[in-house]
Design an enzyme around this catalytic site. Structure first.
Site, PDB file in Angstrom:
ATOM      1  N   ASP A   1      -9.324 -10.853  47.558  1.00 23.91           N
ATOM      2  CA  ASP A   1      -9.668  -9.696  46.417  1.00 23.91           C
ATOM      3  C   ASP A   1      -8.306  -8.862  46.343  1.00 23.91           C
ATOM      4  O   ASP A   1      -8.792  -8.019  45.279  1.00 23.91           O
ATOM      5  CB  ASP A   1     -11.008  -9.378  46.726  1.00 23.91           C
ATOM      6  CG  ASP A   1     -11.000  -8.772  48.242  1.00 23.91           C
ATOM      7  OD1 ASP A   1     -10.263  -8.181  48.551  1.00 23.91           O
ATOM      8  OD2 ASP A   1     -12.230  -8.814  48.800  1.00 23.91           O
TER       9      ASP A   1
ATOM     10  N   GLU B   1     -23.895  -8.436  62.618  1.00 25.63           N
ATOM     11  CA  GLU B   1     -24.521  -8.904  63.752  1.00 25.63           C
ATOM     12  C   GLU B   1     -23.391  -9.380  64.655  1.00 25.63           C
ATOM     13  O   GLU B   1     -22.076  -9.697  64.409  1.00 25.63           O
ATOM     14  CB  GLU B   1     -25.264 -10.200  63.141  1.00 25.63           C
ATOM     15  CG  GLU B   1     -26.395  -9.866  62.101  1.00 25.63           C
ATOM     16  CD  GLU B   1     -27.380  -9.019  62.739  1.00 25.63           C
ATOM     17  OE1 GLU B   1     -27.754  -9.181  64.091  1.00 25.63           O
ATOM     18  OE2 GLU B   1     -28.078  -8.284  61.884  1.00 25.63           O
TER      19      GLU B   1
ATOM     20  N   HIS C   1      -4.992 -16.589  52.557  1.00 21.55           N
ATOM     21  CA  HIS C   1      -5.348 -17.600  51.564  1.00 21.55           C
ATOM     22  C   HIS C   1      -4.638 -17.032  50.224  1.00 21.55           C
ATOM     23  O   HIS C   1      -5.340 -17.737  49.105  1.00 21.55           O
ATOM     24  CB  HIS C   1      -6.928 -17.752  51.487  1.00 21.55           C
ATOM     25  CG  HIS C   1      -7.427 -18.181  52.543  1.00 21.55           C
ATOM     26  ND1 HIS C   1      -8.395 -17.499  53.335  1.00 21.55           N
ATOM     27  CD2 HIS C   1      -7.280 -19.087  53.300  1.00 21.55           C
ATOM     28  CE1 HIS C   1      -8.811 -18.050  54.259  1.00 21.55           C
ATOM     29  NE2 HIS C   1      -7.993 -19.362  54.603  1.00 21.55           N
TER      30      HIS C   1
ATOM     31  N   CYS D   1       0.456 -19.170  29.919  1.00 19.43           N
ATOM     32  CA  CYS D   1       1.611 -17.994  30.195  1.00 19.43           C
ATOM     33  C   CYS D   1       2.261 -18.115  28.820  1.00 19.43           C
ATOM     34  O   CYS D   1       1.999 -19.148  28.192  1.00 19.43           O
ATOM     35  CB  CYS D   1       2.559 -18.856  31.512  1.00 19.43           C
ATOM     36  SG  CYS D   1       4.129 -18.187  31.447  1.00 19.43           S
TER      37      CYS D   1
HETATM   38 ZN   LIG Z   1       5.146 -20.082  32.509  1.00 17.59          ZN
END
Ligand SMILES: [Zn+2]
Length: 254
Positions: free
Chosen positions: A109, A220, A124, A153
Site C-alpha cells: 500500500d 491476538e 511484494h 502508458c
Molecule cells: Zn510505456
C-alpha cells in the site's frame, strides 16, 4: 485499559527506547486502521475472489482488462483514499529518532513511505506505482486515469501494478537485505502480521537466533507468540503505538 496491558506498553516502550538497531516487520494488520482490507484471513479479499484467477500473472497477461476490472480498480480507489495511521507514523518517527533502521513489509500500500519512512523493503513490491509492461516506465498509481481499462502508458503499453503477482518471484535482493537487517537488529517489531507466510515468517526466527528481542504487536496471539516473541502487546496497531510513543516520551523525560 487493564494494568497488564499498560505494563506491556511500558515494557515495549523501554525496549524500543533503548534499542540501537530496531527493525519492523509489518503485514496487513498495520493498515486495517487506514481502511485497507486484508487479502488473507477472515473477511479478507481472497475469501471473496480466487487469487489464482484474479491475481496471477498468467491471468493478467491473458486478460489485463478483466483483472483491472475485478481487482485493481477497487484497490486503486481504496488506496487513493488511504492515509497512514498512528502506527505508520510512529515507525516513521522511530526512524527519524535513529532507532529504527528499516521496515520490512508484506504490504503493497505504500503507507510506510507516505508516513515518511525512507528505508522500506517491500517483499511484494508496491501498488503505489504502476509500471508499463513495454517500456518499464513507472507512474504513481494516484495519477493514473481510469477512462480506459486497462490504462496505458504514453507509449501505448499496458500499465500493471509494480507489485509481485502470484506466479512471480520476490526480488532476490529484497530477501537478501531483509535477512541482513534481521541478523543485525537488536529489537524486531512484528506488527500486524501472524508471520506464517514465507519468506516473512523466517525473519523473526533469524532475528531471535541472532539475539534480538522480538516484540509482537497484534490483536491476538499468533504462532510466533509462544516460541519466538519475548513480548506480545495485544491490540490494533495504531492504538498500541499511540500508547507506546506516549510512554516513550515519559520514559525519555525521566
Ligand atoms: Zn510505456
Amino acid at each position: 485499559m487493564n494494568t497488564d496491558h499498560q505494563q506491556q506498553i511500558q515494557k515495549a516502550a523501554q525496549l524500543i527506547g533503548s534499542a540501537k538497531c530496531a527493525v519492523a516487520l509489518t503485514g496487513s494488520g498495520i493498515s486495517v486502521e487506514s481502511g485497507i482490507p486484508p487479502f488473507r484471513g477472515a473477511g479478507g479479499l481472497w475469501e471473496k475472489m480466487d487469487p489464482m484467477e484474479v491475481a496471477h500473472i498468467d491471468s493478467f497477461r491473458r486478460d489485463p482488462a478483466r483483472v483491472w476490472e475485478l481487482l485493481i480498480r477497487d484497490l486503486k480507489e481504496c488506496l487513493d483514499r488511504a492515509r497512514p495511521n498512528p502506527a505508520h507514523l510512529a515507525l516513521a518517527r522511530l526512524e527519524a529518532m535513529g532507532i529504527l533502521k528499516g521496515v520490512i513489509t508484506q504490504n503493497v500500500d505504500g503507507l510506510h513511505q507516505a508516513a515518511g519512512n525512507r528505508d522500506v523493503i517491500e517483499f511484494h513490491g508496491t501498488f503505489a506505482w504502476q509500471r508499463c509492461m513495454d517500456c518499464q516506465r513507472r507512474l504513481e498509481t494516484h495519477r493514473v486515469e481510469l477512462d480506459q481499462i486497462p490504462p496505458r502508458c504514453e507509449c501505448g503499453g499496458i500499465l500493471r501494478p509494480d507489485c509481485v503477482f502470484f506466479g512471480e518471484m520476490i526480488p532476490p535482493e529484497h530477501l537478501h537485505r531483509s535477512r541482513q537487517l534481521s541478523e543485525r537488529c537488536d529489537v524486531m517489531l512484528v506488527v500486524g502480521t501472524s508471520a506464517v507466510v514465507q519468506p516473512a515468517a523466517f525473519m523473526p526466527v533469524i532475528a531471535k537466533q541472532c539475539g534480538a528481542t522480538v516484540i509482537e504487536i497484534n490483536p491476538e496471539s499468533t504462532p510466533l507468540t509462544a516460541n519466538i516473541s519475548d513480548l506480545l502487546v495485544k491490540g490494533p496497531a495504531g492504538q498500541v503505538f499511540t500508547g507506546i510513543m506516549a510512554a516513550m516520551a515519559d520514559y525519555t523525560v525521566r
